[in-house]
Design an enzyme around this catalytic site. Structure first.
Site, short mmCIF file in Angstrom:
data_model
loop_
_atom_site.label_atom_id
_atom_site.label_comp_id
_atom_site.label_asym_id
_atom_site.label_seq_id
_atom_site.Cartn_x
_atom_site.Cartn_y
_atom_site.Cartn_z
CB SER A 1 -0.77 -0.11 1.53
OG SER A 1 -1.41 1.28 1.23
CE1 TYR B 1 -3.05 -2.00 5.96
CE2 TYR B 1 -2.94 -0.12 4.89
CZ TYR B 1 -3.81 -1.05 4.14
OH TYR B 1 -3.65 -1.59 2.91
P1 NDP Z 1 -10.61 -6.56 0.55
O1 NDP Z 1 -11.69 -5.87 2.11
O2 NDP Z 1 -11.98 -6.23 0.09
O3 NDP Z 1 -11.08 -7.87 0.65
C1 NDP Z 1 -9.69 -7.96 1.44
C2 NDP Z 1 -9.87 -10.43 1.01
O4 NDP Z 1 -8.42 -10.53 1.98
C3 NDP Z 1 -10.83 -10.80 1.17
O5 NDP Z 1 -10.48 -11.59 -0.08
C4 NDP Z 1 -10.46 -11.57 2.06
O6 NDP Z 1 -11.03 -12.96 2.07
C5 NDP Z 1 -9.10 -12.05 2.81
N1 NDP Z 1 -8.61 -11.84 3.61
C6 NDP Z 1 -8.26 -10.76 4.83
N2 NDP Z 1 -7.77 -11.38 6.08
C7 NDP Z 1 -7.38 -12.65 5.62
C8 NDP Z 1 -6.92 -13.75 5.87
N3 NDP Z 1 -6.75 -13.76 7.50
N4 NDP Z 1 -7.07 -15.01 5.83
C9 NDP Z 1 -8.15 -14.96 4.38
N5 NDP Z 1 -8.08 -13.99 4.02
C10 NDP Z 1 -8.14 -12.97 4.02
O7 NDP Z 1 -9.56 -5.87 0.91
P2 NDP Z 1 -8.80 -5.44 -0.86
O8 NDP Z 1 -9.18 -5.61 -2.38
O9 NDP Z 1 -9.57 -3.72 -0.46
O10 NDP Z 1 -7.60 -5.21 -0.55
C11 NDP Z 1 -6.33 -6.21 -0.44
C12 NDP Z 1 -5.18 -5.77 -0.57
O11 NDP Z 1 -4.51 -4.66 -0.69
C13 NDP Z 1 -4.86 -5.94 0.63
O12 NDP Z 1 -4.08 -6.17 1.01
C14 NDP Z 1 -5.23 -4.15 1.25
O13 NDP Z 1 -4.24 -4.16 2.51
C15 NDP Z 1 -4.31 -3.93 0.39
N6 NDP Z 1 -4.63 -2.17 0.13
C16 NDP Z 1 -5.95 -2.11 -0.32
C17 NDP Z 1 -6.12 -0.94 -1.14
C18 NDP Z 1 -7.39 -0.25 -1.19
O14 NDP Z 1 -7.82 1.58 -1.75
N7 NDP Z 1 -8.43 -0.59 -1.00
C19 NDP Z 1 -5.37 0.51 -1.15
C20 NDP Z 1 -4.33 -0.71 -0.39
C21 NDP Z 1 -3.76 -1.68 -0.28
P3 NDP Z 1 -12.22 -13.46 3.24
O15 NDP Z 1 -13.53 -11.90 3.59
O16 NDP Z 1 -12.79 -14.82 1.99
O17 NDP Z 1 -11.93 -14.11 4.57
#
Ligand code: NDP
Length: 296
Positions: A169, A183
């Site tokens: 990020s 974070y």
């Molecule tokens: P979402 O909340 O939309 O999706 C997160 C995903 O991660 C889900 O599929 C969730 O699965 C999974 N997840 C989280 N924790 C776990 C765990 N312990 N075990 C298995 N699966 C897990 O997030 P985003 O798509 O927005 O973000 C994806 C990545 O991008 C993250 O790393 C985030 O930090 C990074 N990011 C996002 C930004 C944004 O603005 N959206 C900006 C910068 C970075 P489930 O719910 O099925 O458990």
């Protein structure tokens, strides 16, 4: 890239082609691609785009319904009708990480690309009594998961001369929102891990790169308990502040991830590819909204 904000980025090829390279169907054709956190958001779109380009994808997350919905979309869009492998796993748990890699190898006998995307942010202030607990939880999902999965997949990636893409990020580079110090630390740690692994795994032919998204509209804010109205307001504000005039969408990140994972990026390793609509370079929000009186 010419700005001081890019002070630590050198040796990078930044492809600005509206996704043409990533869209090129040959790039991931036949590759086995495991994307963590692919049940929604950036990970889900990345899985769908990889599947569309002919990759054999592994869809994983904790929510069974969402994993199966995305798995079906991937299978439906695959040009060769490849069925996505669906694995329920919590990547903060060691046993689940082992099972995830095992299931992938049992099904396809190889891994070409590992995308460590699963992650989340918790609001945290140093005065919170449970600050360290929140930090531990975030480190487990955002950093240790990537470390474990890297460890477990090295021997397979070495055989395929594969690559790892870690999803960090811009919060690993700048602190531009309140109450996210925990974070930010997890993402900085992930950036450093990626760079170290690029060096450590280089002689095995494994490339390790990072995509650092700016603000991307996903359901992550709703999951955190924000109302849809507040979410709309937030993203509208972001669109005003970002030099490109809009917030990011998951497809933007899928494009960057697919490029770094592809053979076209054969000489790229240890790179952080910031995909943020120019936010970091412009850093427009340093004085955004402030009333400044300058005398004399
Ligand atoms: P979402 O909340 O939309 O999706 C997160 C995903 O991660 C889900 O599929 C969730 O699965 C999974 N997840 C989280 N924790 C776990 C765990 N312990 N075990 C298995 N699966 C897990 O997030 P985003 O798509 O927005 O973000 C994806 C990545 O991008 C993250 O790393 C985030 O930090 C990074 N990011 C996002 C930004 C944004 O603005 N959206 C900006 C910068 C970075 P489930 O719910 O099925 O458990």
């Amino acid at each position: 890239l010419a700005s001081d904000s890019a002070a630590f980025i050198t040796g990078t090829v930044l492809v600005a082609d509206g996704g043409h390279l990533a869209g090129n169907v040959d790039l991931s054709y036949g590759k086995v691609v495991l994307i963590t956190g692919s049940s929604t958001g950036i990970g889900a779109q990345t899985a769908i785009q990889f599947a569309k380009s002919g990759a054999q994808v592994v869809v994983t997350g904790r929510n069974g319904q969402r994993v199966s919905d995305v798995g079906k979309q991937c299978s439906d869009i695959s040009p060769k009708g490849l069925k996505a492998l669906e694995v329920l796993a919590d990547v903060s748990k060691e046993d689940d990480c082992k099972r995830l890699i095992q299931s992938t190898v049992e099904a396809f006998n190889r891994i070409d690309v590992l995308v460590n995307n699963a992650g989340f942010g918790l609001n945290s202030r140093i005065t919170d009594e449970d600050y360290c607990l929140k930090l531990d939880t975030m480190f487990a999902s955002n950093v240790k998961s990537a470390v474990r999965l890297t460890q477990l997949s090295v021997k397979y990636l070495e055989k395929t001369k594969g690559s790892i893409v870690n999803i960090s990020s811009i919060s690993g580079l700048i602190r531009d929102c309140p109450n996210i110090s925990g974070y930010c630390m997890t993402k900085s740690a992930l950036d450093m891990f990626s760079k170290c692994m690029a060096v450590e795994l280089g002689d095995k032919g494994i490339r390790v790169n990072t995509v650092s998204p700016g603000c991307v509209r996903t359901t992550c804010r709703i999951t955190r308990g924000e109302t849809p109205e507040d979410t709309d307001k937030f993203y509208n504000k972001v669109s005003e502040r970002y030099p490109i005039g809009r917030h990011g969408v998951p497809e933007d990140m899928a494009t960057a991830i697919m490029y770094l994972a592809s053979d076209r990026a054969a000489f790229l390793t240890g790179t952080i590819l910031v995909s943020d609509g120019g936010h970091l370079a412009g850093n427009v929000d340093l004085s955004y909204g402030k009333v400044v009186l300058i005398t004399g």
